[in-house]
Scaffold this motif. Sequence first.
Motif, PDB file in Angstrom:
ATOM      1  N   LEU B 155      70.855  74.159  19.882  1.00 17.22           N
ATOM      2  CA  LEU B 155      70.156  72.929  19.521  1.00 17.22           C
ATOM      3  C   LEU B 155      71.134  71.997  18.823  1.00 17.22           C
ATOM      4  O   LEU B 155      71.977  72.431  18.050  1.00 17.22           O
ATOM      5  CB  LEU B 155      68.996  73.227  18.578  1.00 17.22           C
ATOM      6  N   SER B 156      70.981  70.710  19.072  1.00 15.68           N
ATOM      7  CA  SER B 156      71.830  69.771  18.348  1.00 15.68           C
ATOM      8  C   SER B 156      71.122  68.423  18.271  1.00 15.68           C
ATOM      9  O   SER B 156      70.145  68.179  18.981  1.00 15.68           O
ATOM     10  CB  SER B 156      73.190  69.615  19.028  1.00 15.68           C
ATOM     11  N   GLY B 157      71.610  67.596  17.393  1.00 12.19           N
ATOM     12  CA  GLY B 157      71.085  66.226  17.281  1.00 12.19           C
ATOM     13  C   GLY B 157      69.611  66.196  16.972  1.00 12.19           C
ATOM     14  O   GLY B 157      69.139  66.879  16.070  1.00 12.19           O
ATOM     15  N   TRP B 158      68.864  65.423  17.745  1.00 13.80           N
ATOM     16  CA  TRP B 158      67.467  65.167  17.453  1.00 13.80           C
ATOM     17  C   TRP B 158      66.621  66.426  17.510  1.00 13.80           C
ATOM     18  O   TRP B 158      65.808  66.676  16.624  1.00 13.80           O
ATOM     19  CB  TRP B 158      66.927  64.092  18.415  1.00 13.80           C
ATOM     20  N   SER B 159      66.824  67.243  18.537  1.00  7.88           N
ATOM     21  CA  SER B 159      65.953  68.415  18.678  1.00  7.88           C
ATOM     22  C   SER B 159      66.221  69.408  17.547  1.00  7.88           C
ATOM     23  O   SER B 159      65.309  70.091  17.093  1.00  7.88           O
ATOM     24  CB  SER B 159      66.154  69.074  20.040  1.00  7.88           C
ATOM     25  N   ARG B 160      67.470  69.477  17.069  1.00  7.01           N
ATOM     26  CA  ARG B 160      67.788  70.351  15.939  1.00  7.01           C
ATOM     27  C   ARG B 160      67.058  69.864  14.691  1.00  7.01           C
ATOM     28  O   ARG B 160      66.472  70.645  13.942  1.00  7.01           O
ATOM     29  CB  ARG B 160      69.299  70.323  15.714  1.00  7.01           C
TER      30      ARG B 160
END
Lengths: 294, 268
Positions: B155-160
Amino acid sequence: MFSFCSDPATLEGFQWMACYLTTGKHMSMYWAVGTVLLLLSITAPTALAFGFAGASAARSNVAPLRWIGKTYIAVVRGIPDIAFFLFFVIALDQAFEYIRHRVKCPDWQEPVRQGNDFIVCTAAKLPLGNAPQWVHETYGFMLAVLTFAIVFGAFAANVLFGAMRAVPKGQLETAEAYGMSRRQTFWRVLVPQMWVYALPGLSNLWMVLIKATPLLFLLGVEDIVYWARELGGAKQPQFTEYPHPDWRMWYFAALLVFYLCFTKVSEVVLDKIMAKLTHGQATSGGEAQRKAAA
Amino acid sequence: MSCWETIADYALRSQGIGERLLPRTDFTLCQQFTLIGSGMIWNVYFGIVALCSGFFLATAVAMGKAARNPLYRKPAEWFIFIFRGSPLFIQFFFAYFVFLSLKDVSTFFNPLTSAWLGALVVLFLNTAAYTGEIFYGALQSIPKGDTEAADAYGLSGWSRFRRVIWPTMLRLAWPAYTNEAIFLFHATTLVFFSGFPATQQRGDALYYANYFADKTFNPFVPYPILAGYFIILTLIVIGIFGFVNNRLNRHLPQDVRKKIKVRPQIIR
């Protein structure tokens, strides 16, 4: 104030400002800052005393005393404090006058509360009707101090009550094992040790107390908020030698900056005190200090 | 006049509906209960709208303060310092006079000088700063394992943020946020005592309580009534926030759930 201030109409720019900011009324405003500081310096120890009494009462063995202490602490929860301020000033004033009325005019027949009026005999009026202006102002200020002390005393009682419970049980048990009475344990073991635990809460309270000082205005004391409104309002040339438009915005901006600086300075000083007090203590703060030094 | 008639006359008085004249003589208990209760509409309105809108700004401010880039961090830090370091009372006054001078610039700013919008803006910014600090503290104490797990799942960015950071932050911050909500409701009583005028005597609960205390010289009736209303309001807030707290923690076993503890309230 300055020698060039004799004819304000001819002044320009910086000189005008210098003269304007040193008029008699502005001097009163600077004195009002002193009033705020005076209030803080009287209220803080008084509130601490109230708090100490409240906290000691709350952990007393005598049930009625404990109830009083607990109620005192609990009553500050759930109610807006400004309501307390407005309430206590009238309530205290009436209480004092009522007591004096009872003492000074024992043969007064009519009831004190007549419909919407609160009437006591002339001798019991506080301050007396013929008292000079400064007595009235001092009396108002003392009422404000007492109100602040009662409200903040309740906050302080809560902090100290928590601090008293935070003192390790082992310390108290040791004192008992040495044969100390409850009173001795309290004064010789509990009280000296509780301050480390109380200080974070108390310093937080100090910040809050600073921020509560503008409420003096609501209690009818001529404090900085009063003067900022008074001096900032638009002034016509025929009423003053220094006419200006509505400057209240700038006066309140100055107050805002004043409070921000005050808060910041207190924060720095309190951090220093805390660092000093934790030094060598068996708390996580003291441990962190020791590790940092090693 | 019976109590029902009084309620019909004054129940919505704070909104300008019903009898125009406030009672002047022969104050009854019923009148005091009704009018002070009517004033509570304002307190509830200010509290709810400021909380709901402040929540989003607070999240942004907390993220800003936790950011590494000083371009985001510095403004967020200053925002929090200014609103938490100065008395709300002075903020109200200052804002009111700023809005007054804005009014001269353009009629567009006219609504800001009335309490329903102007005071709301101040409360919104104020609660955003206090809540932002709470959320920032929670962000700092998110367990390392949680973020590492998010990374492991790719997961990275917004979904994280949306799936891991934000829910955990809320869960950690919720007990403190409950207290903030209670303080905010109490702080709403300051509105009509600062610059903002109560047009046609449409004020909040404290305004009416103060009115009665001034008229009757008897503070022992209106203020306890006000206190009663606020205790009820506080209990409702605790109930609602406790419900949300349970929902946020529903995946945790009963005994590790964080309980909401009501702390004594404090002036801002």
